[in-house]
Scaffold this motif. Structure first.
Motif, short mmCIF file in Angstrom:
data_model
loop_
_atom_site.label_atom_id
_atom_site.label_comp_id
_atom_site.label_asym_id
_atom_site.label_seq_id
_atom_site.Cartn_x
_atom_site.Cartn_y
_atom_site.Cartn_z
N UNK A 78 -9.08 -5.80 -4.26
CA UNK A 78 -9.92 -6.98 -3.99
C UNK A 78 -9.37 -7.83 -2.85
N UNK A 79 -8.25 -7.40 -2.26
CA UNK A 79 -7.69 -8.14 -1.14
C UNK A 79 -6.70 -7.29 -0.37
N UNK A 80 -6.62 -7.54 0.93
CA UNK A 80 -5.71 -6.80 1.80
C UNK A 80 -5.14 -7.79 2.81
N UNK A 81 -3.83 -7.99 2.78
CA UNK A 81 -3.16 -8.86 3.75
C UNK A 81 -2.06 -8.05 4.41
N UNK A 82 -1.99 -8.10 5.73
CA UNK A 82 -1.02 -7.28 6.44
C UNK A 82 -0.16 -8.11 7.39
N UNK A 83 1.09 -7.70 7.48
CA UNK A 83 2.04 -8.27 8.43
C UNK A 83 2.36 -7.18 9.45
N UNK A 84 2.03 -7.43 10.71
CA UNK A 84 2.24 -6.46 11.78
C UNK A 84 3.40 -6.92 12.65
N UNK A 87 0.83 -1.20 0.00
CA UNK A 87 0.00 0.00 0.00
C UNK A 87 0.87 1.25 0.00
N UNK A 88 0.42 2.27 -0.75
CA UNK A 88 1.03 3.60 -0.71
C UNK A 88 -0.07 4.61 -0.39
N UNK A 89 0.34 5.83 -0.08
CA UNK A 89 -0.62 6.83 0.40
C UNK A 89 -1.77 7.07 -0.58
N UNK A 90 -1.48 7.03 -1.88
CA UNK A 90 -2.52 7.33 -2.86
C UNK A 90 -3.61 6.25 -2.93
N UNK A 91 -3.42 5.14 -2.23
CA UNK A 91 -4.42 4.06 -2.23
C UNK A 91 -5.54 4.31 -1.23
N UNK A 109 2.17 5.22 7.05
CA UNK A 109 2.73 4.00 6.48
C UNK A 109 4.18 3.82 6.94
N UNK A 110 4.44 2.68 7.52
CA UNK A 110 5.78 2.30 7.97
C UNK A 110 5.89 0.79 7.79
N UNK A 111 6.52 0.38 6.70
CA UNK A 111 6.55 -1.04 6.36
C UNK A 111 7.30 -1.88 7.40
N UNK A 112 8.10 -1.26 8.22
CA UNK A 112 8.80 -2.01 9.26
C UNK A 112 7.90 -2.34 10.44
N UNK A 113 6.75 -1.68 10.51
CA UNK A 113 5.78 -1.96 11.57
C UNK A 113 4.54 -2.67 11.01
N UNK A 114 4.00 -2.14 9.93
CA UNK A 114 2.84 -2.76 9.28
C UNK A 114 3.09 -2.77 7.78
N UNK A 115 3.14 -3.97 7.22
CA UNK A 115 3.31 -4.11 5.78
C UNK A 115 1.98 -4.56 5.18
N UNK A 116 1.23 -3.62 4.55
CA UNK A 116 -0.03 -3.99 3.91
C UNK A 116 0.22 -4.35 2.45
N UNK A 117 -0.12 -5.57 2.08
CA UNK A 117 -0.04 -6.01 0.69
C UNK A 117 -1.44 -5.96 0.11
N UNK A 118 -1.61 -5.19 -0.95
CA UNK A 118 -2.91 -5.04 -1.60
C UNK A 118 -2.96 -5.83 -2.89
N UNK A 119 -4.14 -6.36 -3.18
CA UNK A 119 -4.38 -7.09 -4.43
C UNK A 119 -5.30 -6.24 -5.30
N UNK A 120 -4.88 -5.98 -6.53
CA UNK A 120 -5.67 -5.15 -7.45
C UNK A 120 -6.17 -5.95 -8.64
N UNK A 121 -7.46 -5.77 -8.93
CA UNK A 121 -8.04 -6.22 -10.18
C UNK A 121 -8.35 -4.95 -10.97
N UNK A 122 -7.50 -4.60 -11.92
CA UNK A 122 -7.61 -3.29 -12.54
C UNK A 122 -7.26 -2.23 -11.50
N UNK A 123 -8.15 -1.24 -11.34
CA UNK A 123 -7.92 -0.19 -10.34
C UNK A 123 -8.59 -0.50 -9.01
N UNK A 124 -9.26 -1.62 -8.93
CA UNK A 124 -10.04 -1.97 -7.75
C UNK A 124 -9.25 -2.88 -6.81
#
Length: 201
Positions: free
Chosen positions: A80-86, A23-27, A63-78
């Motif tokens: 459809x999934x969010x998995x995070x490592x805390x 994830x980035x801020x624009x998401x 956003x701080x990937x060393x504390x929370x890493x959110x991996x987003x799944x995109x279908x086009x611009x949408x």
């Protein structure tokens, strides 16, 4: 972390193409739209009020990937999934990470959750974490079965620990696993079922 490997393109069991990236801020808006699209039943199991724009804005601005890493799944611009490592690299539990995951209802049973879990596992290994924790309500049978199959063991049940949006109390189940053992079991399952393992919940 293995951030230099993103974005990644993955093909789901139905042949559809999905892009995975952190994830980035624009998401911010797309993530708010994703959570707003979930059913009330799905949102019941989430610990934050994800329909509140201020909650999502807070995540986007911190956003701080060393504390929370959110991996987003995109279908086009949408999304459809969010998995995070805390994780907390400066605490006495710096060797422990937590996995959380949400999948859009129309992308379940396609292998997306399995794929996203693999991303979290790989990043946990890269971050040299030794233990992963998954928390869920005791009545989330699907999640409970999936994590059990992956080798997570039930460590504790905290009675009346969760208060949902309807002010109903629920018991919280805590499951854990050793990261290296988990990854070995994950690889074994992936090879055995050739992508048929369903992790959606």
């Amino acid at each position: 972390m293995i951030l230099d490997e993103y974005p990644k393109t993955v093909i789901l069991k139905n042949g559809s193409s999905i892009i995975l990236r952190p994830m980035v801020k624009k998401d911010e808006k797309a993530l708010l739209d994703f959570f707003a699209s979930l059913s009330k039943a799905d949102r019941l199991y989430l610990r934050d009020d994800v329909t509140n724009p201020d909650v999502i804005k807070g995540w986007a601005n911190a956003i701080d990937y060393n504390r929370v890493l959110p991996i987003l799944a995109f279908s086009g611009d949408r999304i459809v999934g969010d998995a995070t490592l805390h994780q907390n690299p400066f605490s006495w539990m710096r060797h422990v990470g937590q996995i959380r995951m949400v999948i859009a209802s129309d992308h379940r049973e396609r292998g997306l959750a399995r794929t996203m879990a693999a991303e979290v596992f790989q990043n946990a290994l890269s971050a040299k974490l030794e233990k992963l924790v998954a928390e869920m309500l005791t009545d989330q049978d699907g999640a409970r079965k999936v994590f059990s199959r992956l080798g997570f063991r039930e460590e504790a049940i905290l009675k009346d620990h969760v208060l949902d949006a309807q002010n109903v109390k629920h018991d919280l189940l805590i499951m854990t696993n050793d990261v290296n053992v988990l990854w070995a079991k994950w690889t074994e399952f992936s090879e055995a079922v050739s992508g048929s393992l369903n992790m959606e919940y």
